[in-house]
Design an enzyme around this catalytic site. Structure first.
Site, short mmCIF file in Angstrom:
data_model
loop_
_atom_site.label_atom_id
_atom_site.label_comp_id
_atom_site.label_asym_id
_atom_site.label_seq_id
_atom_site.Cartn_x
_atom_site.Cartn_y
_atom_site.Cartn_z
N GLU A 39 -10.44 -15.19 -3.41
CA GLU A 39 -9.23 -15.59 -2.90
C GLU A 39 -9.00 -14.81 -1.57
OE1 GLU A 39 -6.52 -13.60 -5.55
OE2 GLU A 39 -5.24 -13.09 -4.24
N GLY A 91 -8.76 -3.03 -2.12
CA GLY A 91 -8.65 -1.54 -2.35
C GLY A 91 -9.98 -0.93 -2.10
N GLY A 92 -10.13 0.31 -2.10
CA GLY A 92 -11.28 1.08 -1.84
C GLY A 92 -12.46 0.69 -2.87
N ILE A 93 -12.12 0.61 -4.07
CA ILE A 93 -13.38 0.19 -4.83
C ILE A 93 -14.05 -0.94 -4.36
CG2 ILE A 93 -14.25 -0.29 -7.49
CD1 ILE A 93 -11.73 1.58 -8.27
N LEU A 98 -4.62 -0.73 -13.19
CA LEU A 98 -4.01 0.63 -13.54
C LEU A 98 -4.14 1.34 -14.78
CD1 LEU A 98 -0.53 -0.82 -11.99
CD2 LEU A 98 -2.05 0.99 -10.71
N GLY A 106 -4.94 -12.87 -7.85
CA GLY A 106 -5.85 -13.94 -8.63
C GLY A 106 -6.79 -13.14 -9.63
N GLY A 122 -11.75 -8.00 -4.62
CA GLY A 122 -9.97 -7.85 -4.72
C GLY A 122 -9.56 -6.83 -3.68
N1 COA Z 1 -0.34 5.54 -14.56
C1 COA Z 1 0.61 5.94 -13.55
N2 COA Z 1 0.45 6.03 -12.33
C2 COA Z 1 -0.72 5.36 -11.99
C3 COA Z 1 -1.79 4.77 -12.95
C4 COA Z 1 -1.49 4.92 -14.24
N3 COA Z 1 -2.36 4.57 -15.12
N4 COA Z 1 -2.70 4.22 -12.15
C5 COA Z 1 -2.45 4.40 -10.97
N5 COA Z 1 -1.39 5.02 -10.80
C6 COA Z 1 -0.53 5.27 -9.32
C7 COA Z 1 -1.73 6.11 -8.69
O1 COA Z 1 -1.58 7.57 -8.92
C8 COA Z 1 -1.05 5.84 -7.04
O2 COA Z 1 0.03 6.79 -6.88
P1 COA Z 1 0.19 6.98 -5.58
O3 COA Z 1 0.48 6.19 -4.52
O4 COA Z 1 1.58 8.00 -5.63
O5 COA Z 1 -0.91 7.98 -5.18
C9 COA Z 1 -0.61 4.26 -7.50
O6 COA Z 1 -0.34 4.02 -9.03
C10 COA Z 1 -1.74 3.29 -7.06
O7 COA Z 1 -2.80 3.66 -7.80
P2 COA Z 1 -4.05 3.17 -6.98
O8 COA Z 1 -5.21 3.22 -8.01
O9 COA Z 1 -4.45 4.03 -5.96
O10 COA Z 1 -3.88 1.64 -6.66
P3 COA Z 1 -4.76 0.63 -5.73
O11 COA Z 1 -4.01 1.10 -4.39
O12 COA Z 1 -6.21 0.84 -5.72
O13 COA Z 1 -4.49 -0.61 -6.47
C11 COA Z 1 -3.87 -2.18 -8.34
C12 COA Z 1 -4.69 -0.69 -7.74
C13 COA Z 1 -4.44 -2.40 -9.72
C14 COA Z 1 -2.36 -1.82 -8.06
C15 COA Z 1 -4.27 -3.42 -7.46
O14 COA Z 1 -5.56 -3.35 -7.08
C16 COA Z 1 -3.52 -4.43 -7.73
O15 COA Z 1 -2.45 -4.61 -7.54
N6 COA Z 1 -4.22 -5.44 -8.62
C17 COA Z 1 -3.63 -6.51 -9.42
C18 COA Z 1 -3.99 -7.82 -8.61
C19 COA Z 1 -5.41 -8.14 -8.49
O16 COA Z 1 -6.33 -7.27 -8.93
N7 COA Z 1 -5.72 -9.16 -7.87
C20 COA Z 1 -6.88 -9.74 -7.28
C21 COA Z 1 -7.23 -9.50 -6.01
S1 COA Z 1 -5.90 -10.02 -4.91
#
Ligand code: COA
Length: 453
Positions: free
Chosen positions: A238, A217-219, A313, A336, A215
């Site tokens: 995807e 992101g950094g991880i 999240l 996805g 997916g």
């Molecule tokens: N409660 C409140 N805020 C939260 C939170 C929580 N549980 N978890 C994360 N946040 C905040 C973070 O602090 C960060 O805030 P900032 O931008 O002000 O620093 C923001 O939300 C983003 O968090 P982060 O962990 O950096 O997100 P990311 O950029 O690594 O994305 C998802 C993580 C889950 C949002 C992203 O992977 C996603 O949209 N996934 C769903 C879709 C998916 O996985 N599709 C498959 C491949 S396309």
């Protein structure tokens, strides 16, 4: 003899002039977002007296497009399969709404309901046979050409010409706008210690010969970094990522063991750095195929040892995963995630990983200071959308380890999840687990050694 129509070259203002009140427009996603049209669409209201438009997108990248500002909020109704920061802001103005979806049927369901007036997207230049490649995206873009009454493409020599089934003949297109902006890139973000720890936990569980999906992101990038010494990996994903190019170039990915398209790298879209775009340009080893097929969990399950890696999240003690909203606030979309997590578990030897940091820094509304908050929670924040159900969750990973949840009871999974929560929150999570009835005091002795002293 059938006479084929010829696409007409126009300027962006010719397109704006064509628009009528209430027209529905669907735009290409990610790097395929038509930058010139996005930057100018508000001028349909200012310069050509259009009163109202509807616009649908997915994972938009043109954050400064004036259509997202409050000024145009009574003129344009926005809908999206995947929110980005600009649409999150526009949502507050009341003119944006999310379309709940799993990516593999996002467009098929929407297109059954809505006939769009225009499909607008970036694309490669036509070749000598009159074929245009939809370049970086085939999530819904080729299907949109069929759905929309009129297709307008920003053709651009800087966009890669790719293969799969996203080539369309110029006779299927109505208008072309010539542009030459660079193909939009996704910045390479340096990995931090948590990414590296999570990447190692996951990579240790990925066998040679696995087929991978990563997916955003950094991880996922950290996982890829740890996969460089594996053998005969394959790609059915995807999103085709920059890190996948590195895995192909270092020989870790060969695609030899795949059941579907052995030797080919299959994706629905590509989004990453310029090296990625150079790699996919004129490269028949990369196939960009309709997202409705690529992400169908039954298709995904046909490759053996399919591994899916996605971020989240929040994860609740019962295993429910929230990845697209924080409480009632729509943050992104399911994309996805469910397709690939379920698809991987349909696959012989397949595994799904949901990876997240144990904490997020969240602003305290009273003090304004950002404070750590556990991302493992007793239950999903009220109002939040459950992206992956507790019946579909498999492995959950934080920088503290891996919780293997497949086949577990609610009690067993709560224990496993508390072990990988941040130490500062483990005892509190246990107490909350008891208060909501997932755990009982009888489990305390099993967990006490994990609590912060
Ligand atoms: N409660 C409140 N805020 C939260 C939170 C929580 N549980 N978890 C994360 N946040 C905040 C973070 O602090 C960060 O805030 P900032 O931008 O002000 O620093 C923001 O939300 C983003 O968090 P982060 O962990 O950096 O997100 P990311 O950029 O690594 O994305 C998802 C993580 C889950 C949002 C992203 O992977 C996603 O949209 N996934 C769903 C879709 C998916 O996985 N599709 C498959 C491949 S396309």
């Amino acid at each position: 003899m059938i006479m084929k129509k010829k696409a007409k070259y126009i300027k962006v203002d010719d397109f704006l002039k064509m628009l009528k009140d209430g027209d529905k427009i669907v735009g290409g996603m990610a790097a395929n977002e038509p930058q010139l049209i996005l930057a100018n669409l508000h001028r349909a209201f200012d310069d050509y007296d259009v009163k109202s438009l509807e616009f649908t997108n997915c994972l938009g990248i043109r954050q400064d497009a004036p259509i997202y500002t409050e000024k145009y909020s009574d003129k344009i109704e926005i809908s999206s399969w995947f929110y980005d920061p600009a649409i999150r802001k526009a949502h507050q103005n009341g003119n944006a709404s999310f379309i709940p979806n799993y990516l593999h049927y996002a467009h098929t369901k929407r297109f059954e309901r809505v006939k769009y007036d225009y499909f607008v997207s970036a694309a490669s230049m036509p070749d000598e046979h009159g074929y245009i490649s939809l370049s970086t995206c085939n999530v819904y873009e080729k299907a949109a050409v069929k759905n929309a009454k009129v297709t307008v493409l920003e053709v651009n020599p800087n966009f890669p010409r790719t293969f799969g089934d996203l080539e369309i003949h110029i006779s299927e297109v109505d208008y072309l706008i010539e542009t030459d902006y660079p193909c939009p890139t996704l910045p390479d973000i340096p990995l931090n210690e948590k990414d590296i720890a999570i990447g190692k936990f996951i990579a240790d569980r990925i066998e040679d010969g696995s087929c991978i999906q990563l997916g955003i992101g950094g991880i996922p990038n950290a996982v890829a970094e740890q996969l460089k010494n594996k053998k005969d990996l394959g790609i059915h994903t995807e999103m085709f990522t920059s890190t996948m190019v590195d895995l192909i170039e270092c020989g870790a990915v060969t695609g030899k063991k795949k059941k579907l398209y052995p030797g080919k790298h299959v994706a629905a879209f590509a989004f990453g750095n310029q090296k990625l775009y150079d790699f996919i340009n004129n490269n028949p080893s990369v196939l960009l195929i309709d997202g409705a097929w690529v992400n169908d969990p039954y298709v995904i399950g046909q490759n053996d040892k399919q591994v899916s890696i996605n971020a989240a999240l929040e994860v609740a003690l019962d295993g429910q995963v929230a990845s697209e909203s924080i409480g009632t606030r729509q943050f992104s979309g399911a994309g996805g995630q469910v397709d690939t997590a379920v698809g991987a578990q349909n696959s012989k030897g397949g595994k799904s990983f949901i990876a997240l940091y144990s904490t997020a820094l969240v602003r305290n509304p009273e003090t304004g200071v950002r404070e750590p908050k556990s991302k493992i929670v007793p239950f999903i924040t009220p109002g939040g959308a459950v992206t992956l159900s507790r019946a579909d969750v498999d492995n959950v990973v934080t920088e503290y380890g891996v919780a293997e949840l497949r086949g577990t009871t609610l009690k067993e999974r709560a224990i496993e999840l508390i072990k990988i929560a941040h130490p500062d929150f483990r005892e509190e999570l246990f107490n909350e687990g008891v208060s909501i009835g997932i755990l009982s005091e009888r489990e305390r002795p099993k967990l006490v050694k994990y609590f912060k002293k």
